[in-house]
Design an enzyme around this catalytic site. Structure first.
Site, PDB file in Angstrom:
ATOM      1  N   ARG A  45       0.801  -1.230   0.000  1.00  0.00           N
ATOM      2  CA  ARG A  45       0.000   0.000   0.000  1.00  0.00           C
ATOM      3  C   ARG A  45       0.831   1.277   0.000  1.00  0.00           C
ATOM      4  O   ARG A  45       0.601   2.181  -0.787  1.00  0.00           O
ATOM      5  CB  ARG A  45      -0.900   0.064   1.253  1.00  0.00           C
ATOM      6  CG  ARG A  45      -2.210  -0.593   1.132  1.00  0.00           C
ATOM      7  CD  ARG A  45      -2.631  -1.085   2.495  1.00  0.00           C
ATOM      8  NE  ARG A  45      -1.709  -2.146   2.885  1.00  0.00           N
ATOM      9  CZ  ARG A  45      -1.908  -3.425   2.602  1.00  0.00           C
ATOM     10  NH1 ARG A  45      -3.006  -3.795   2.016  1.00  0.00           N
ATOM     11  NH2 ARG A  45      -1.018  -4.342   2.929  1.00  0.00           N
ATOM     12  N   THR A  46       1.787   1.336   0.928  1.00  0.00           N
ATOM     13  CA  THR A  46       2.493   2.619   1.096  1.00  0.00           C
ATOM     14  C   THR A  46       3.264   2.954  -0.168  1.00  0.00           C
ATOM     15  O   THR A  46       3.187   4.055  -0.702  1.00  0.00           O
ATOM     16  CB  THR A  46       3.419   2.548   2.320  1.00  0.00           C
ATOM     17  OG1 THR A  46       2.639   2.147   3.443  1.00  0.00           O
ATOM     18  CG2 THR A  46       4.062   3.890   2.612  1.00  0.00           C
TER      19      THR A  46
ATOM     20  N   LYS B 257      25.994  -3.426  -0.087  1.00  0.00           N
ATOM     21  CA  LYS B 257      27.457  -3.350  -0.202  1.00  0.00           C
ATOM     22  C   LYS B 257      28.047  -2.625   1.002  1.00  0.00           C
ATOM     23  O   LYS B 257      29.242  -2.407   1.081  1.00  0.00           O
ATOM     24  CB  LYS B 257      27.857  -2.593  -1.466  1.00  0.00           C
ATOM     25  CG  LYS B 257      27.370  -3.209  -2.754  1.00  0.00           C
ATOM     26  CD  LYS B 257      27.863  -2.368  -3.935  1.00  0.00           C
ATOM     27  CE  LYS B 257      27.189  -2.734  -5.229  1.00  0.00           C
ATOM     28  NZ  LYS B 257      27.429  -1.720  -6.267  1.00  0.00           N
TER      29      LYS B 257
ATOM     30  N   HIS C   1       5.321   6.140  11.589  1.00  0.00           N
ATOM     31  CA  HIS C   1       4.831   5.987  10.212  1.00  0.00           C
ATOM     32  C   HIS C   1       3.854   7.139   9.930  1.00  0.00           C
ATOM     33  O   HIS C   1       2.644   6.947   9.857  1.00  0.00           O
ATOM     34  CB  HIS C   1       4.131   4.627  10.105  1.00  0.00           C
ATOM     35  CG  HIS C   1       3.813   4.178   8.708  1.00  0.00           C
ATOM     36  ND1 HIS C   1       3.885   5.001   7.608  1.00  0.00           N
ATOM     37  CD2 HIS C   1       3.403   2.967   8.241  1.00  0.00           C
ATOM     38  CE1 HIS C   1       3.531   4.315   6.530  1.00  0.00           C
ATOM     39  NE2 HIS C   1       3.237   3.078   6.892  1.00  0.00           N
TER      40      HIS C   1
ATOM     41  N   ARG D  27      11.321   3.782   3.341  1.00  0.00           N
ATOM     42  CA  ARG D  27      10.996   2.856   4.433  1.00  0.00           C
ATOM     43  C   ARG D  27      12.255   2.073   4.753  1.00  0.00           C
ATOM     44  O   ARG D  27      12.946   1.594   3.843  1.00  0.00           O
ATOM     45  CB  ARG D  27       9.876   1.911   4.013  1.00  0.00           C
ATOM     46  CG  ARG D  27       9.660   0.791   4.998  1.00  0.00           C
ATOM     47  CD  ARG D  27       8.404   0.018   4.699  1.00  0.00           C
ATOM     48  NE  ARG D  27       7.230   0.808   4.995  1.00  0.00           N
ATOM     49  CZ  ARG D  27       5.987   0.334   4.923  1.00  0.00           C
ATOM     50  NH1 ARG D  27       5.775  -0.926   4.560  1.00  0.00           N
ATOM     51  NH2 ARG D  27       4.953   1.105   5.209  1.00  0.00           N
TER      52      ARG D  27
HETATM   53  C1  NCD Z   1       1.801  -0.814   8.291  1.00  0.00           C
HETATM   54  C2  NCD Z   1       3.316  -0.653   8.419  1.00  0.00           C
HETATM   55  O1  NCD Z   1       4.038  -0.880   7.466  1.00  0.00           O
HETATM   56  O2  NCD Z   1       3.710  -0.282   9.519  1.00  0.00           O
HETATM   57  N1  NCD Z   1       1.377  -1.030   6.962  1.00  0.00           N
HETATM   58  C3  NCD Z   1       1.164   0.035   6.141  1.00  0.00           C
HETATM   59  O3  NCD Z   1       2.046   0.806   5.862  1.00  0.00           O
HETATM   60  N2  NCD Z   1      -0.082   0.236   5.723  1.00  0.00           N
HETATM   61  C4  NCD Z   1       1.233  -1.808   9.234  1.00  0.00           C
HETATM   62  C5  NCD Z   1       1.811  -3.185   9.262  1.00  0.00           C
HETATM   63  O4  NCD Z   1       2.697  -3.552   8.503  1.00  0.00           O
HETATM   64  O5  NCD Z   1       1.322  -3.954  10.084  1.00  0.00           O
END
Ligand code: NCD
Length: 368
Positions: free
Chosen positions: A65-66, A94, A143, A115
């Protein structure tokens, strides 16, 4: 609409990043909600807002999703997206530092969404990059853009943020979305929290201490059934298997909470069920039919809030004062913190209010 880039920012290499949800003021969140709503109503108006701009997506942890919502957001603004397909394909394997990655990607893109599995990695990236950084999740820390999706969902579903009782349920220790949501919702009057988790997965002290300091009411319980009747929002989360160093502990807690239609019987008729997704088994698919379930809407709203955020950061002209830091007096002991691995990174702590508590600026672990 075409984005006007501020000349000062280009000349002096200044930029605004979002690493923590508190990097955005309440007024800015209101304005992002307004922009996201306008984008939903008039998408064509924004179709060329980021013509010629490039978003780099750096995802060193799994994501559906993100990542897709960031990429879809940038394309919908007329911009382009570049990325390294996975951590195994980048120079990080590396041994390249996060700071050097920032110097590199700053040459090729106008904005980065990253991320990373280590807490504080996004802050290190932002400190070294010459372009805006968006934290798309740093380990079990925070997040902020999931919270933007959550806030738009709450705004549209409930019509207001104040005087809500919010139940957060599941893995409150490693669930970064919960940490950011609590921080964000703590700024609205009359909000209270019910934290529902097994004893071993309680919210970390940086979250609970902040609530105590601001005198925001909350209570902790292990029972979802007991909390259900008082909730306006139930925010379910997955137990974050990837953060456990002891697989047996994960096995013991993984099925602690499973939301079913029966359990929802005692909930308010207008309560909303939210979840950042992915779900493993903590919400039965039978709940999807319940009009109170809004986790699929959350995904959609995430795209529009990310569009609004990209627009804001690429056009932003205001830069908040940096937080005063104390260098090298303390050493962070959190093994998940980026300060454990990043090349020649100085340990940096901030003072919590005027207390004698100091926390690592990267991961918010307490100085010992
Ligand atoms: C969340 C995350 O990555 O922290 N997912 C997301 O970005 N929608 C929640 C999760 O992974 O449980």
């Amino acid at each position: 609409m075409r984005l006007r880039i501020n000349v000062t920012r280009k000349v002096f290499n200044m930029k605004r990043s979002v690493i923590d949800i508190l990097d955005l003021s309440v007024a800015e969140i209101d304005s992002l909600i307004q922009t996201a709503t306008d984008i939903m109503d008039h998408p064509a108006k924004y179709a060329h807002a980021c013509d010629g701009k490039i978003l780099a997506t750096l995802f060193f942890e799994p994501s559906t999703r993100t990542r897709l919502s960031f990429e879809s957001a940038m394309y919908s603004l007329g911009g382009h997206v570049i990325s390294v397909p996975g951590s195994s394909n980048s120079s990080v394997v590396k041994g390249e530092s996060v700071a050097d990655t920032a110097h590199t990607v700053s040459c090729y893109a106008d904005i980065i969404a990253m991320r990373h599995p280590q807490e504080g990695a996004a802050l290190v990236l932002a400190n070294a990059a010459s372009i805006p950084i968006i934290n798309a999740g740093d380990g079990g820390h925070c997040h902020p853009t999931q919270t933007l999706a959550d806030l738009l969902t709450i705004h549209r579903e409930m019509g207001h943020f104040d005087h809500l009782t919010i139940g957060v349920c599941g893995d409150l220790k490693y669930g970064r979305t919960v940490h950011s949501l609590i921080e964000a919702m703590s700024r609205y009057p009359g909000v209270r929290f019910v934290m529902i988790s097994p004893e071993t997965l309680r919210a970390p002290t940086f979250v609970r201490d902040a609530l105590n300091r601001k005198q925001i009411p909350y209570r902790e319980t292990t029972s979802l059934e007991e909390a259900m009747p008082e909730l306006d929002i139930l925010y379910m989360t997955r137990v974050q298997r990837e953060r456990f160093s002891d697989p047996e502990l994960y096995e013991r807690v993984k099925d602690s909470y499973i939301l079913t239609p029966e359990k929802l019987r005692t909930a308010k008729s207008d309560m909303r069920v939210m979840h950042p997704l992915p779900r493993v088994n903590e919400i039965s698919v039978q709940v999807d039919e319940d009009p109170r379930a809004c986790y699929f809407k959350q995904m959609l709203y995430g795209r529009y809030m990310r569009m609004a955020l990209i627009l804001m950061l690429l056009g932003d002209t205001e830069f908040p004062a940096p937080r005063p830091l104390i260098y090298d007096r303390f050493v962070c002991k959190n093994h998940r913190c980026i300060s454990q691995t990043e090349q020649e990174l100085r340990h940096a702590f901030y003072q919590v209010g005027d207390s004698d508590i100091y926390r690592c600026v990267y991961c918010e672990a307490k100085a010992k």
